[in-house]
Design an enzyme around this catalytic site. Structure first.
Site, short mmCIF file in Angstrom:
data_model
loop_
_atom_site.label_atom_id
_atom_site.label_comp_id
_atom_site.label_asym_id
_atom_site.label_seq_id
_atom_site.Cartn_x
_atom_site.Cartn_y
_atom_site.Cartn_z
N GLU A 175 -52.59 7.12 -14.76
CA GLU A 175 -53.16 8.47 -14.88
C GLU A 175 -54.59 8.39 -15.42
O GLU A 175 -55.50 9.06 -14.91
CB GLU A 175 -52.30 9.33 -15.81
CG GLU A 175 -50.96 9.73 -15.19
CD GLU A 175 -49.99 10.37 -16.15
OE1 GLU A 175 -48.96 10.89 -15.69
OE2 GLU A 175 -50.23 10.35 -17.38
N THR A 193 -48.50 12.81 -12.61
CA THR A 193 -47.08 12.47 -12.63
C THR A 193 -46.35 13.37 -13.60
O THR A 193 -46.89 13.73 -14.64
CB THR A 193 -46.90 11.01 -13.05
OG1 THR A 193 -47.54 10.18 -12.07
CG2 THR A 193 -45.44 10.61 -13.17
N GLY A 194 -45.11 13.72 -13.26
CA GLY A 194 -44.30 14.53 -14.18
C GLY A 194 -43.78 15.79 -13.53
O GLY A 194 -44.06 16.05 -12.35
N LYS A 250 -50.53 12.37 -23.41
CA LYS A 250 -49.80 12.24 -22.15
C LYS A 250 -48.99 10.94 -22.15
O LYS A 250 -49.18 10.11 -23.01
CB LYS A 250 -50.79 12.22 -20.96
CG LYS A 250 -51.53 13.55 -20.79
CD LYS A 250 -52.66 13.49 -19.77
CE LYS A 250 -52.31 12.86 -18.47
NZ LYS A 250 -51.11 13.45 -17.82
N GLY A 251 -48.13 10.82 -21.14
CA GLY A 251 -47.40 9.56 -20.99
C GLY A 251 -45.93 9.65 -21.27
O GLY A 251 -45.24 8.63 -21.33
N GLY A 252 -45.40 10.88 -21.42
CA GLY A 252 -43.96 11.04 -21.61
C GLY A 252 -43.18 10.44 -20.44
O GLY A 252 -42.08 9.93 -20.61
N ALA A 285 -49.67 17.67 -19.17
CA ALA A 285 -49.85 17.04 -20.48
C ALA A 285 -48.63 17.33 -21.33
O ALA A 285 -47.94 18.33 -21.12
CB ALA A 285 -51.10 17.57 -21.17
N ASP A 286 -48.34 16.44 -22.27
CA ASP A 286 -47.25 16.68 -23.22
C ASP A 286 -47.73 17.53 -24.38
O ASP A 286 -46.97 18.33 -24.94
CB ASP A 286 -46.68 15.34 -23.71
CG ASP A 286 -46.11 14.53 -22.56
OD1 ASP A 286 -45.27 15.08 -21.82
OD2 ASP A 286 -46.51 13.37 -22.36
N THR A 301 -44.42 19.07 -13.96
CA THR A 301 -45.39 20.07 -13.50
C THR A 301 -46.18 19.54 -12.31
O THR A 301 -46.45 20.27 -11.35
CB THR A 301 -46.36 20.46 -14.65
OG1 THR A 301 -45.58 20.81 -15.81
CG2 THR A 301 -47.21 21.66 -14.27
#
Length: 226
Positions: free
Chosen positions: A109, A34-35, A100-102, A89-90, A37
């Site tokens: 995930e 997710t995100g 992660k998890g922004g 990844a953040d 990218t």
């Protein structure tokens, strides 16, 4: 040559699709993160959707985007094995531990990643750090435990802040933890998860990435843990 962040994300997404095409047998089930990218990866994945058996999505947003491309999405409970999971990844260290998890999908995930044989992280070089913690660490929490968990996190040296107006796909809240310098990510991940009321946290260190595809202006580099 200067590249925008979106151009870097596009380049690494294409590299991830090439990696999947080379590593995963035709008809495989692919885990998708997710995100921003991961979204570029989904768009690039559409070009080889005929080679993919199906996908497993780590969030409702990812599921919607995959289905929009006509890519089949399965419930994880229907899947016993997956050769590869691709996600961003953040922050990521040279040992390939990640924060992660922004986007708030950290629990799903982590669950999808646990089923995959290989975790492939895709990001641009700005995310590679020697010590994680500059980016706030997300912790998914059962709502009734919010105040208790926050007090316990303060004891561990963090400054928790409620992510206002946000509910996870699982119906929980997120505390974003500021002010950390995470010297031992696997140990900190375990200690946070031991707090009653924590669903999980955004450290992916006990199970880090197996491969990092890192976008740089000079091209995409492939890194494995130091």
């Amino acid at each position: 040559m200067s590249m925008t962040q979106d151009e870097l994300k596009q380049a690494v997404a294409k590299a991830a699709v090439d990696y999947v095409a080379a590593q995963a047998p035709a008809g495989s089930i692919i885990g998708v993160g997710t995100g921003s990218t991961a979204n570029f990866f989904i768009d690039a994945l559409a070009a080889i959707k005929g080679r993919i058996g199906a996908t497993v999505a780590s969030s409702e947003a990812t599921k919607k985007r995959l289905e929009g491309h006509g890519i089949k999405v399965l419930d994880l409970n229907e899947v016993s094995s997956m050769p590869v999971y691709v996600d961003g990844a953040d922050e990521i260290t040279h040992q390939l531990a990640m924060l992660k998890g922004g986007g708030g999908a950290l629990t799903r995930e982590k669950i999808v990643a646990a089923v995959a044989d290989k975790f492939v992280c895709v990001c641009d070089e700005s995310k590679l750090v020697s010590t994680m913690g500059k980016f706030p660490l997300p912790v998914e929490v059962i709502p009734m435990a919010r105040a208790y968990v926050a007090r316990e996190i303060v004891k561990l040296g963090g400054q928790p802040k409620l992510r206002e107006g946000f509910v996870t796909d699982n119906g929980n809240i997120i505390l974003d933890v500021h002010g950390l310098q995470i010297a031992d990510p696997a140990d900190f991940e375990t200690r946070l998860n031991a707090i009653v009321g924590v669903v999980t946290n955004g450290l992916f260190a006990c199970r880090g990435a197996d491969v990092l595809l890192l976008a740089t202006p000079q091209g995409v580099r492939t890194l494995t843990p130091d």
